[in-house]
Design an enzyme around this catalytic site. Structure first.
Site, mmCIF file in Angstrom:
data_model
loop_
_atom_site.group_PDB
_atom_site.id
_atom_site.type_symbol
_atom_site.label_atom_id
_atom_site.label_comp_id
_atom_site.label_asym_id
_atom_site.label_seq_id
_atom_site.Cartn_x
_atom_site.Cartn_y
_atom_site.Cartn_z
ATOM 1 N N LYS A 94 -63.302 61.354 115.160
ATOM 2 C CA LYS A 94 -63.625 60.860 116.642
ATOM 3 C C LYS A 94 -62.544 59.631 117.054
ATOM 4 O O LYS A 94 -61.910 59.125 116.179
ATOM 5 C CB LYS A 94 -64.687 60.196 116.903
ATOM 6 C CG LYS A 94 -65.323 59.741 118.009
ATOM 7 C CD LYS A 94 -66.635 59.039 117.930
ATOM 8 C CE LYS A 94 -67.525 58.705 119.326
ATOM 9 N NZ LYS A 94 -68.512 58.273 119.355
ATOM 10 N N SER A 144 -71.912 59.907 122.670
ATOM 11 C CA SER A 144 -70.488 59.972 122.882
ATOM 12 C C SER A 144 -69.645 60.792 121.976
ATOM 13 O O SER A 144 -68.508 61.046 122.516
ATOM 14 C CB SER A 144 -70.082 58.524 122.954
ATOM 15 O OG SER A 144 -70.178 57.908 121.426
ATOM 16 N N SER A 169 -75.039 58.587 119.296
ATOM 17 C CA SER A 169 -73.934 59.145 119.535
ATOM 18 C C SER A 169 -73.388 60.304 118.641
ATOM 19 O O SER A 169 -72.494 61.073 118.815
ATOM 20 C CB SER A 169 -72.630 58.312 119.718
ATOM 21 O OG SER A 169 -72.913 57.969 121.066
#
Ligand code: GLN
Length: 487
Positions: free
Chosen positions: A80, A155, A179
């Site tokens: 990420k 997210s 997330s």
């Protein structure tokens, strides 16, 4: 060898047995990226050349027998984009950090490198991890690999979509209020939010420091257990990281479900939960009964305070954490005439709307007139939420329920109504407030063939229990093996 149908552990074993090389595996992932990335946009940045270089070096380490103990040696991973990678763009999908190349690696990055994993690229996300759809990214939206008109969740939408589209075999996400779990649920993959303190946050760009945790997203529970075993454990660079009794990923095989007690919160099934999700969750509960677990419903009425408590605490911490972006120390700096203008213009132009909304909310709840009414009250509610979970865990080995009230929404459906989007975090945010681990596993599809996720919530440092229960479920179902026709 059909690499798309194999788990990361199986692929790594094939590499160690010399049935396939690390370069072949990396090339296969690169081919999938070439085929799918234009459709889905899972990544902010991809470095194919570097991945192949890493692959060669790792192959040598494997050939020298150095990586025999690493269950994921040679495996391509997506990281990420809020996790620092040395000399490599770490943008948090924000214009603010669109030129930020850290001078150091996050601890988790050091650990995956030591374990012989190949970083393929940096995954797209909601800006600074604030959001539930990956629509707030400065680098364009990521699309759900199951349906191009829908969001992948957020997210960590890029990390989950990368695994679902075979653009990575496994990935790292971060979870402040859902997330990792929610995009895993929306994309039909398995994702673990670990116990607070079990994985170092050193090098994770902070959103809400008391809630943030890094965790794995993979093809099944066993892959997540393997990556968790690699990244977890005390790190002297993060004072909140803790020592705990570590377990080997393959120990999750031996536990079984006989005599295991599972709690089901009644309040999870009220208004707001879609019929199709409800049906799949009930089916999963039946499956657990069939497998020998004891199921009992219980009251967890505190759930009604979850969303407001989370948004007050998360925004308060976010506005403090994000005050460092002043146009001078990091990233984007707007051309200006003087110092004040540098601050104002850089922050006004560098941050997107959702991030600014949260900075304003955070400053509001921390301001002298409102601190007691909001922030202090939220801290009290946090304690009540923790107590409610700890009380439940006196009776139950773990808790199950939905991850999200519905399947992945259409692109654009939530952006205009932030409150509606915040409310959809109801099942995930409490877990971060309580600091406990939770896992999302695929448990079926709705009538439009969109994946539904089941959430397993464990005691602090109870990762082994929930991963074992997920393993048992995945041995007896094949939802996690389905792949999208678009991939
Ligand atoms: N959807 C939640 C939010 O918008 C969770 C985000 C997260 O876990 N990073 O804050």
């Amino acid at each position: 060898m059909n690499l798309e149908k194999m788990t990361a552990i199986e692929i790594s074993n094939a590499i160690k047995n010399k049935e396939i090389s690390v370069c072949d595996v990396v090339n296969n992932t690169i081919q999938n990226i070439e085929k799918n990335e234009e459709k889905f946009n899972c990544y902010v940045s991809i470095d194919k050349e570097d991945a192949l270089k890493q692959a060669q070096l790792i192959q040598e380490r494997i050939d020298n027998g150095e990586l025999n103990d690493s269950p994921l040696a040679g495996i391509p991973i997506a990281v990420k984009d809020n996790i620092c990678t040395k000399d490599r763009l770490t943008s948090c999908s924000s214009k603010m950090l669109s030129n930020f190349k850290p001078t150091y690696n996050a601890t988790v990055v050091e650990r995956i490198k030591n374990a012989g994993m190949v970083i393929i690229g940096k995954a797209n996300m909601d800006e600074f991890a604030m959001g539930s759809t990956t629509e707030t990214s400065h680098y364009g939206i990521t699309k759900n690999p199951w349906n191009l008109n829908r969001v992948p969740g957020g997210s960590s939408g890029g990390s989950a979509a990368a695994v679902a589209s075979n653009e990575a075999v496994i990935s790292l996400g971060s979870d402040t209020g859902g997330s990792i779990r929610q995009p895993s649920s929306f994309c039909g993959v398995t994702g673990l939010k670990p116990t607070y303190g079990s994985v170092s946050r050193y090098g994770l760009v902070a959103f809400a420091s008391s809630l943030d945790q890094i965790g794995p997203i993979g093809r099944d529970a066993m892959d997540c257990a393997a990556l968790f075993s690699i990244i977890s454990g005390k790190d002297e660079k993060d004072a909140t990281s803790m020592d705990f009794e570590k377990f080997s990923y393959d120990e999750i095989k031996n536990s079984g479900l006989k005599g295991v007690k599972i709690g089901v919160p009644k309040s999870y099934f009220g208004e707001g939960l879609s019929e199709s999700v409800k049906e799949k969750i009930y089916e999963a509960i039946e499956k657990y009964k069939e497998l020998g677990a004891e199921i009992e419903e219980f009251d967890l009425d505190i759930v009604k305070y979850a969303v407001p408590t989370y948004y007050i605490i998360a925004c308060a911490e976010a506005c403090s954490n994000l005050s460092r972006y002043d146009g001078i120390k990091y990233g984007f700096s707007a051309p200006s005439k003087n110092l004040i203008e540098t601050f104002v213009k850089s922050r006004s132009e560098g941050f997107g709307l959702e991030v600014k909304r949260r900075i304003m909310l955070g400053n509001f709840v921390l301001s002298s007139g409102y601190y007691d009414a909001y922030y202090n009250k939220a801290l009290k509610a946090k304690k009540l939420i923790q107590d409610a979970f700890f009380k439940a865990f006196e009776k139950y080995d773990f808790i199950i329920g939905p991850v999200a009230p519905d399947v992945a929404p259409e692109i654009g459906a939530n952006l205009s109504d932030p409150l509606k989007m915040y409310m959809a975090d109801i099942y995930t945010v409490m877990i971060n407030i309580a600091g406990v681990p939770a896992l999302s596993i695929p448990c079926g599809f709705d009538k439009n063939n969109m994946p539904v996720g089941l959430q397993l919530i464990g005691k602090p440092f109870g990762e082994k229990t929930i991963l074992s229960a997920a393993y048992e479920y995945q041995q007896n179902t094949d939802f996690h093996k389905q792949s999208s026709p678009l991939v």
